[in-house]
Write an enzyme that holds these catalytic residues in place. Sequence first.
Site, PDB file in Angstrom:
ATOM      1  N   HIS A 191      -4.433   4.369  -3.429  1.00  0.00           N
ATOM      2  CA  HIS A 191      -5.530   4.060  -4.359  1.00  0.00           C
ATOM      3  C   HIS A 191      -5.721   5.204  -5.358  1.00  0.00           C
ATOM      4  CE1 HIS A 191      -7.131   0.376  -2.518  1.00  0.00           C
ATOM      5  NE2 HIS A 191      -6.871   0.925  -1.349  1.00  0.00           N
ATOM      6  N   ASP A 218      -6.997  -3.479  -2.723  1.00  0.00           N
ATOM      7  CA  ASP A 218      -7.619  -4.248  -1.650  1.00  0.00           C
ATOM      8  C   ASP A 218      -8.025  -5.591  -2.234  1.00  0.00           C
ATOM      9  OD1 ASP A 218      -7.317  -2.070   0.016  1.00  0.00           O
ATOM     10  OD2 ASP A 218      -9.334  -1.309  -0.358  1.00  0.00           O
ATOM     11  N   GLU A 262      -4.385  -3.673   7.955  1.00  0.00           N
ATOM     12  CA  GLU A 262      -5.418  -4.215   7.065  1.00  0.00           C
ATOM     13  C   GLU A 262      -4.853  -5.391   6.279  1.00  0.00           C
ATOM     14  OE1 GLU A 262      -7.788   0.026   6.245  1.00  0.00           O
ATOM     15  OE2 GLU A 262      -6.733  -0.965   4.603  1.00  0.00           O
ATOM     16  N   HIS A 307      -4.938  -4.935   2.261  1.00  0.00           N
ATOM     17  CA  HIS A 307      -4.413  -3.751   1.564  1.00  0.00           C
ATOM     18  C   HIS A 307      -2.929  -3.914   1.228  1.00  0.00           C
ATOM     19  CE1 HIS A 307      -4.215   0.680   0.740  1.00  0.00           C
ATOM     20  NE2 HIS A 307      -2.945   0.460   1.037  1.00  0.00           N
TER      21      HIS A 307
END
Length: 249
Positions: free
Chosen positions: A157, A164, A222, A225
């Site tokens: 990020h 996300d 996740e 992600h």
Amino acid sequence: MTDIEPNKQGMKNNYFRYVLGCCISVIFIQCRGQHPNAVPVNTRPVVVNSYSAYSAAAAADSNQLMVNLVNYISPLITDWKYATDSNFTHTVLYTNPAAFARLPAARALQQVQAALTKKGLSLKFYDAYRPYAVTQQMWAVVPDDRYAANPAKGSGHNRGAAFDVSIVELSTGRELPMPTPFDDFTEKAHHDYMQLPANVLANRQLLKTVMEKYGFTALSTEWWHYSLPNAAARFPLLNLSFDDLRKTK
């Protein structure tokens, strides 16, 4: 002679103590550097804090350019969890955000959106670029690299190369049912967790399939992600504000 010899012996003893003290000091310094909670110097990441340094790099290589996804994705649907206190830290981590990404990531996301649009669907962004300082704040709350990036390495990020996302229906804006809410740090959020309804498994797979088709890699823990591969080698970490990046033309 009886006065001279003891002085020589004392000098030898003092010299021995001096050398021993130096050796102990060196060993102490070296050991202190290996403290289990210390970050070795050679693993501390280089972080770009200056807009002028970033701008110079982007001018030399267009792939380094940070662009606003509003110019690549339509409609751009966002739900900035970290701009509120409704996130796992229970604090506002940034304000006045925008969806920034490196140029190659933006072009790939544009293709993802086009593919979903044909199905009457759209991406929904919970997070895109975030400043490096935010990663430090997150790690202080959840120091677990299954769910938060270790500042010693930084996050995709922070490089403008991780996102996300979820999927919504274009006609209603309703999110497709997914395994968990965003930032659920349980096994249910893992891609290999299979004890879920068939439609939820299908939705998770749809997101994974379309993101991987256009070059993104899933994070196993996740479902939301995704990042460009080899981002650490391709893009430096940034600690620039959203307002700084808005200067980019």
